[in-house]
Design an enzyme around this catalytic site. Structure first.
Site, mmCIF file in Angstrom:
data_model
loop_
_atom_site.group_PDB
_atom_site.id
_atom_site.type_symbol
_atom_site.label_atom_id
_atom_site.label_comp_id
_atom_site.label_asym_id
_atom_site.label_seq_id
_atom_site.Cartn_x
_atom_site.Cartn_y
_atom_site.Cartn_z
ATOM 1 N N CYS A 25 63.363 31.259 -30.899
ATOM 2 C CA CYS A 25 63.051 32.523 -30.230
ATOM 3 C C CYS A 25 62.946 32.226 -28.742
ATOM 4 O O CYS A 25 62.128 31.409 -28.330
ATOM 5 C CB CYS A 25 61.726 33.079 -30.765
ATOM 6 N N CYS A 46 68.477 36.067 -26.590
ATOM 7 C CA CYS A 46 67.587 36.390 -27.706
ATOM 8 C C CYS A 46 68.350 36.032 -28.968
ATOM 9 O O CYS A 46 69.525 36.412 -29.113
ATOM 10 C CB CYS A 46 67.213 37.869 -27.704
#
Length: 268
Positions: free
Chosen positions: A75, A192
């Site tokens: 992440c 992302c």
């Protein structure tokens, strides 16, 4: 090191599956625990202090329970904020995820790079430092695109993707490039891990002449390097762990099973 010690892949939701896909290609026999903090999703709207405390706390609990050989924070938001803290807390190798600005700068021909991520990732000084170190002489255009997280989460659950949202995003970035007098965008950094799940839609909106760059393959190679000397056996099913029971979790089970995750549980 136990031969069946897993690699723990951690994300706020399903975005880390793009890293898992790359790891399966690199090391198909690696035991895996995939952990999704769906109880904390979305991370991009939280403060840095909230994210750091939550990620460090959850990874500490999971490391104690699952005894992984390595943990990957799959992440960008969590990595840019909490990676240092997690490395201080856990006594195992930790691999983070950072925006792929370096490979994008090596790839661009026009010198204009677009970068999309969550609001929390976009505002990090870490991104400034990556730009200064690797993209001098380039124009880096950043735009927060938190709406793509929910689109990716929905897509994996079988929901249709609203392509107009992505077309609007592409148009806004082109306008930003025009406003600063930059050359046309030819490289898009997906900062992302959720966003590669929308690769087809992004390619359609930005055009086939824009290269899409993410860090999943590089992360997989790094994990392979750090674990190459470890024994590797699978004595139990690979597992997906969630932090909250949701009514729609069952809709994720088919794509998770396709990735070799056969067992599902809620972190207690």
């Amino acid at each position: 090191m136990r031969g069946d010690a897993p690699v723990l892949i951690f994300d706020s939701g399903v975005g880390g599956l793009t890293v898992l896909d790359a790891l399966r290609r690199e090391m198909p026999d690696m035991p895996v625990i995939y952990a999704a903090d769906n109880g904390g999703l979305p991370y991009g709207e939280k403060s840095e202090a909230e994210i750091a405390a939550r990620v460090a706390g959850l990874l500490g609990r999971m490391a104690e329970r699952f005894r992984p050989r390595l943990a990957c924070i799959a992440c960008n938001t969590a990595s840019t904020i909490a990676l240092g803290m997690v490395r201080d807390v856990l006594n195992i190798p930790i691999v983070g995820t950072v925006p792929a600005i370096k490979p994008a700068a090596a790839l661009t021909k026009t010198g204009t790079i677009a970068l999309i991520g969550t609001e929390a990732t976009i505002r990090q000084g870490y991104v400034d430092r990556l730009e200064q170190e690797f993209a001098q002489g380039c124009t880096l255009i950043r735009l927060a695109a938190p709406e793509l997280v929910s689109l990716a989460e929905g897509k994996l659950r079988g929901a249709p993707v609203d392509g107009a949202v992505i077309v609007n995003l592409a148009n806004r970035m082109r306008e930003m490039a025009d406003m600063c007098g930059a050359a046309p965008i030819d490289t898009l950094v997906l900062a992302c891990t959720h966003f590669p799940l929308l690769r087809d839609e992004l390619r359609a909106a930005f055009g086939g002449d824009v290269a899409l760059v993410d860090g999943a393959d590089g992360i997989a190679r790094r994990i392979a390097f750090l674990t190459k000397a470890h024994p590797m056996t699978r004595t139990r099913p690979d597992t997906a762990v969630f932090t909250r029971e949701n009514a729609d979790l069952a809709r994720l089970y088919p794509p998770l099973r396709m990735r070799g995750l056969e067992k599902f549980e809620i972190l207690s």
